[in-house]
Design an enzyme around this catalytic site. Structure first.
Site, PDB file in Angstrom:
ATOM      1  N   HIS A  54       0.857  -1.124  -0.065  1.00 20.00           N
ATOM      2  CA  HIS A  54      -0.071   0.011  -0.045  1.00 20.00           C
ATOM      3  C   HIS A  54       0.976   1.262  -0.091  1.00 20.00           C
ATOM      4  O   HIS A  54       0.556   2.436  -0.444  1.00 20.00           O
ATOM      5  CB  HIS A  54      -0.968  -0.005   1.146  1.00 20.00           C
ATOM      6  CG  HIS A  54      -2.049   0.913   1.088  1.00 20.00           C
ATOM      7  ND1 HIS A  54      -3.230   0.726   0.191  1.00 20.00           N
ATOM      8  CD2 HIS A  54      -2.244   2.107   1.889  1.00 20.00           C
ATOM      9  CE1 HIS A  54      -3.898   1.624   0.248  1.00 20.00           C
ATOM     10  NE2 HIS A  54      -3.331   2.695   1.544  1.00 20.00           N
ATOM     11  N   GLU A  98      -8.257   7.313  -4.829  1.00 21.62           N
ATOM     12  CA  GLU A  98      -7.444   6.380  -3.903  1.00 21.62           C
ATOM     13  C   GLU A  98      -8.694   5.403  -3.661  1.00 21.62           C
ATOM     14  O   GLU A  98      -9.722   5.408  -3.660  1.00 21.62           O
ATOM     15  CB  GLU A  98      -7.299   7.041  -2.592  1.00 21.62           C
ATOM     16  CG  GLU A  98      -5.888   7.873  -2.391  1.00 21.62           C
ATOM     17  CD  GLU A  98      -4.583   7.073  -2.131  1.00 21.62           C
ATOM     18  OE1 GLU A  98      -4.877   5.831  -2.115  1.00 21.62           O
ATOM     19  OE2 GLU A  98      -3.627   7.567  -2.131  1.00 21.62           O
ATOM     20  N   HIS A 100     -10.220   2.392  -0.676  1.00 23.00           N
ATOM     21  CA  HIS A 100     -10.330   2.291   0.631  1.00 23.00           C
ATOM     22  C   HIS A 100     -11.226   0.963   0.912  1.00 23.00           C
ATOM     23  O   HIS A 100     -12.089   0.847   1.451  1.00 23.00           O
ATOM     24  CB  HIS A 100     -11.118   3.337   1.641  1.00 23.00           C
ATOM     25  CG  HIS A 100     -10.126   3.936   2.748  1.00 23.00           C
ATOM     26  ND1 HIS A 100     -10.945   4.175   4.011  1.00 23.00           N
ATOM     27  CD2 HIS A 100      -8.953   4.028   2.940  1.00 23.00           C
ATOM     28  CE1 HIS A 100      -9.972   4.499   4.619  1.00 23.00           C
ATOM     29  NE2 HIS A 100      -8.682   4.312   4.138  1.00 23.00           N
ATOM     30  N   ASN A 101     -10.682  -0.105   0.035  1.00 23.28           N
ATOM     31  CA  ASN A 101     -11.463  -1.145  -0.026  1.00 23.28           C
ATOM     32  C   ASN A 101     -11.773  -2.057   1.242  1.00 23.28           C
ATOM     33  O   ASN A 101     -12.784  -2.442   1.609  1.00 23.28           O
ATOM     34  CB  ASN A 101     -10.893  -2.179  -1.124  1.00 23.28           C
ATOM     35  CG  ASN A 101     -10.740  -1.453  -2.350  1.00 23.28           C
ATOM     36  OD1 ASN A 101     -11.494  -0.442  -2.633  1.00 23.28           O
ATOM     37  ND2 ASN A 101      -9.663  -1.815  -3.255  1.00 23.28           N
ATOM     38  N   ASP A 275      -0.150  15.226   3.500  1.00 17.96           N
ATOM     39  CA  ASP A 275      -1.036  14.666   4.411  1.00 17.96           C
ATOM     40  C   ASP A 275      -0.552  13.642   4.989  1.00 17.96           C
ATOM     41  O   ASP A 275       0.252  12.782   4.452  1.00 17.96           O
ATOM     42  CB  ASP A 275      -2.304  14.260   3.369  1.00 17.96           C
ATOM     43  CG  ASP A 275      -3.005  13.113   3.796  1.00 17.96           C
ATOM     44  OD1 ASP A 275      -3.560  13.187   5.172  1.00 17.96           O
ATOM     45  OD2 ASP A 275      -3.322  12.003   3.132  1.00 17.96           O
ATOM     46  N   GLY A 541      -2.495   8.018  -9.096  1.00 20.12           N
ATOM     47  CA  GLY A 541      -3.046   6.760  -9.033  1.00 20.12           C
ATOM     48  C   GLY A 541      -2.794   6.014  -7.698  1.00 20.12           C
ATOM     49  O   GLY A 541      -2.039   6.710  -6.657  1.00 20.12           O
ATOM     50  N   ASN A 542      -3.395   4.759  -7.733  1.00 17.95           N
ATOM     51  CA  ASN A 542      -3.198   4.102  -6.430  1.00 17.95           C
ATOM     52  C   ASN A 542      -3.188   2.697  -6.890  1.00 17.95           C
ATOM     53  O   ASN A 542      -4.004   2.241  -7.995  1.00 17.95           O
ATOM     54  CB  ASN A 542      -4.403   4.625  -5.586  1.00 17.95           C
ATOM     55  CG  ASN A 542      -4.968   3.564  -4.340  1.00 17.95           C
ATOM     56  OD1 ASN A 542      -5.736   2.694  -4.820  1.00 17.95           O
ATOM     57  ND2 ASN A 542      -4.237   3.613  -3.353  1.00 17.95           N
TER      58      ASN A 542
END
Length: 739
Positions: A54, A98, A100-101, A275, A541-542
């Protein structure tokens, strides 16, 4: 409270495995990075999160290098908080998506809400004011009670955060499939606007400059959230609620305004800003130092805490929300403290930039961590995984296309059933919970091909969308990846915009399994092919891997978020037919493309077969449609996607309660074919001659197939149904299924 273990206990118990480190990685830390010294509890925890997929993309970094990331429009590409694209007039659009699964399965409301909060912070960390949120959601079968609960809470979480912070949620997509039953996908995209002079970087440089912690206090929520997101779900995953963060949108609103004020009014004293997202304080600070080639010395006694007796490990790994890190020029600390005090926010000097290249932490007068800063960030391991073609792919490639037969008597009933399929049916009941018009910039709200927002002070507008049909990727990851980008571009074009660039969320299974890794790397090839052809570089992206539950992976789902520029607001185009008497034009040829289609899934309960995609024709058709729109020849435009021509015609007729009278030389089944590169346009009869001249000059396949009527009946060859009945089915399906 977490109980610390000694370095020897860590080595003996191998607890680092539970945190995501392999034996080989632990030995690399001990022997190569720390020259034989055993890492202590805090250091081991920091490496565990920073070396997670991640955070460091250790399995996907070689894949990401395939993407085109540059272009004359790109001001800042991957590597910062978000990508930045020039739109003229000294303005730029900033955007990123992003995932957040995993948190959204365990705690759907907080998982989705904090997913929104995190991506919003990425945008304003660049100096941009967030102007829009979009979401791309995937759930299991909706007839399952657990799925209905997740749908309800995820959408409530997105709505709750966005509505409270005052940023409109303007678009997105929702799809349902069995593969997401134990692993829903919650991808959130945020878009912002910025003047070029305010663009920021996440860097910590300048020896002696101060590192400021600003925002909410640190708690114990979200510890090892990054590690949690970097492994498969197992039987105990649903209980890992401590890995899920808790959000406060009102705190975030204050933080947003404070940071924007710093950037716009005190930019000369701000060196960098980032952040605190995944992996919290350790990630943000080490990345800022590594990018600048600096070191850091932090005093954890100064970290604001909302819980008692927190240890360094907890402070460094906490993923408490609404927090930022600022690097401020030495001597200007009080200015920052005073500004944030005005917003009733903590702003605390927690350390300084050094030039020794080390990441050093102190707590209660003792050194509690001392490691090379690059070893946490830039020098994290990279793995070149084995890729193996799944057996199913060869079977699909060698097989004939799926060809259904639909009789004249059955076509209307099949159309009704398609309208009620959860993936096709109206998502109005979901997006009506979102405030899509706060900030008063929204011109086209959810329900059309793209959301459109005006750019104040100019005559321009921005079109934005998210797209991905994972079924195509299951059958052919390369073509499916290419189609995902192409469909996003079609949505932008149909709204009158020129596609600018993309962001992505690469949602895939376990990369350590060769067949899953092959899906990822092959999909990236397809995405790259379309990005090059359509001039839409990947600017941010992510990656979300390990989307598997008990060994069963999701469909490969690379969500594509795209933004386009509409140079003149008069060119904004929507999908609904405007008035009776307008001519209906089909742009693009229709073939037997049913493999992976909604029709195939509905009729036989599975997907199979070969899929085709002509990218050259796609590009030609898109260029033609955009030219026709900018020439003022088009009244409405809608791209053809799930459900094909019949669904697109119906959706175009619904908004104004109109009918259609269409006669086209295709079979009943081809009304539902999903051939790519097609559009439905409506044009005024007085524009027909000019339109057809442009059609001929452009060498595009297109024809008038009928007209818009005020009959209130949808007539397409042998298909006939009243518009009212179709609307009732389309809008009523999802609410009925959610009961």
């Amino acid at each position: 409270m977490t109980l610390e273990m000694s370095p020897e206990q860590i080595q003996e118990s191998k607890i680092y495995r539970e945190w995501g480190l392999t034996d080989e990685e632990y030995l690399k830390i001990k022997d190569e990075i720390l020259d034989g010294r055993l890492p202590n509890f805090t250091e081991t925890g920091m490496y565990a999160v920073m070396w997670s997929e991640h955070c460091c993309y250790k399995n996907s970094k070689p894949v990401l290098k395939k993407f085109p990331t540059t272009g004359p429009q790109v001001l800042m590409g991957p590597g910062e908080g978000a990508g930045v694209v020039d739109i003229g007039d000294d303005l730029a659009v900033v955007f990123k998506a992003e995932s957040h699964n995993h948190p959204s399965y365990v705690e759907p409301y907080e998982g989705a809400a904090t997913g929104s909060g995190g991506i919003i912070r990425d945008i304003f960390s660049m100096g941009a004011r967030p102007i829009a949120i979009l979401d791309s959601l995937r759930f299991g079968p909706i007839d399952n009670g657990k799925t209905r609960h997740i749908v309800d809470q995820v959408t409530a979480g997105i709505a709750g955060y966005g509505n409270c912070i005052g940023i409109p949620t303007v678009g997105g997509e929702v799809a349902f499939d069995e593969s997401y039953a134990g692993n829903p996908l919650v991808n959130v995209m945020c878009v912002g606007l910025i003047e070029h002079k305010h663009i920021q970087k996440g860097q910590a440089k300048g020896v002696g400059n101060s590192i400021f912690y600003v925002g909410a206090k640190t708690g114990r929520d979200g510890i090892h959230g990054a590690s949690f997101a970097s492994k498969e779900f197992g039987s105990g995953s649903e209980t890992q609620r401590s890995a899920v963060q808790v959000g406060d949108p009102f705190m975030e609103k204050l933080l947003l305004e404070a940071c924007i004020e710093v950037i716009q009014n005190h930019g000369d004293i701000l060196v960098g800003i980032q952040d605190m997202g995944a992996a919290g304080l350790v990630s943000s600070t080490s990345e800022m130092a590594s990018k600048a080639g600096s070191g850091l010395r932090l005093n954890l006694d100064n970290v604001p805490q909302r819980e008692t007796e927190m240890i360094p490990y907890e402070m460094m790994l906490s993923e408490s929300q609404e927090r930022m890190v600022l690097c401020v020029k030495k001597g200007h600390e009080q200015e920052i403290i005073d500004l944030f005090k005005k917003y009733d926010l903590d702003a605390v000097n927690i350390g300084q930039v050094t030039d020794d290249g080390f990441y050093t932490l102190y707590h209660k007068g003792e050194m509690v961590a001392h490691v090379p800063v690059d070893s946490l960030a830039e020098d994290a391991p990279t793995y070149y995984r084995e890729a193996k073609v799944p057996e199913r792919i060869q079977k699909f490639t060698d097989s004939e296309k799926y060809l259904p037969e639909i009789t004249d008597s059955a076509v209307s009933e099949i159309f009704k059933k398609l309208l009620a399929q959860p993936t096709i049916a109206s998502k109005k009941s979901i997006y009506e919970t979102y405030d899509s018009r706060v900030m008063t910039n929204t011109v086209v709200a959810p329900g059309s091909d793209s959301a459109v927002l005006r750019v104040r002070g100019t005559n321009k507008a921005l079109a934005m969308t998210t797209d991905c049909n994972a079924r195509y990727l299951y059958l052919d990851p390369e073509k499916g990846g290419a189609i995902a980008v192409a469909e996003a571009a079609r949505n932008i074009v149909a709204s009158g915009g020129k596609p600018l660039a993309i962001t992505d969320c690469l949602n895939f299974g376990n990369p350590e399994k060769p067949e899953q890794f092959w899906e990822l790397t092959t999909a990236a090839d397809g995405i790259s092919r379309s990005c090059l052809a359509l001039d839409t570089p990947v600017i941010s992206g992510n990656v979300s891997l390990y989307n598997e539950t008990n060994g069963s992976a999701i469909l490969p789902t690379p969500m594509i978020g795209m933004v386009g520029l509409i140079e003149n607001v008069k060119n904004i185009t929507t999908q609904e037919f405007k008035k009776a008497g307008d001519l209906i034009v089909l742009v693009g040829q229709t073939f037997d493309d049913f493999s992976g289609s909604e029709l195939q899934k509905m009729l036989i309960g599975e997907i199979s077969g070969r899929i085709d995609f002509d990218l050259e024709t796609e590009k030609i058709n898109q260029d033609f449609v955009l030219k026709a729109i900018t020439d003022g020849l088009v009244s409405s435009a809608h791209d053809l996607a799930e459900g094909g021509l019949a669904i697109a015609l119906a959706e175009s007729a619904f908004a104004n309660g109109l009918g259609v009278d269409v006669k086209v030389d295709i079979t009943n089944a081809q009304l539902f074919s999903e051939t790519q590169g097609r559009f439905i346009l409506s044009i005024s009869p007085e524009n027909q001659a000019t339109f057809e001249k442009l059609l001929t000059e452009s060498s595009v396949s297109g024809e008038v197939i009928g007209k818009v009527t005020d009959s209130g009946i949808l007539e397409m060859n042998e298909l006939s149904i009243s518009t009212d009945e179709a609307v009732s089915i389309y809008e009523g399906a999802l609410p009925a299924l959610m009961k």
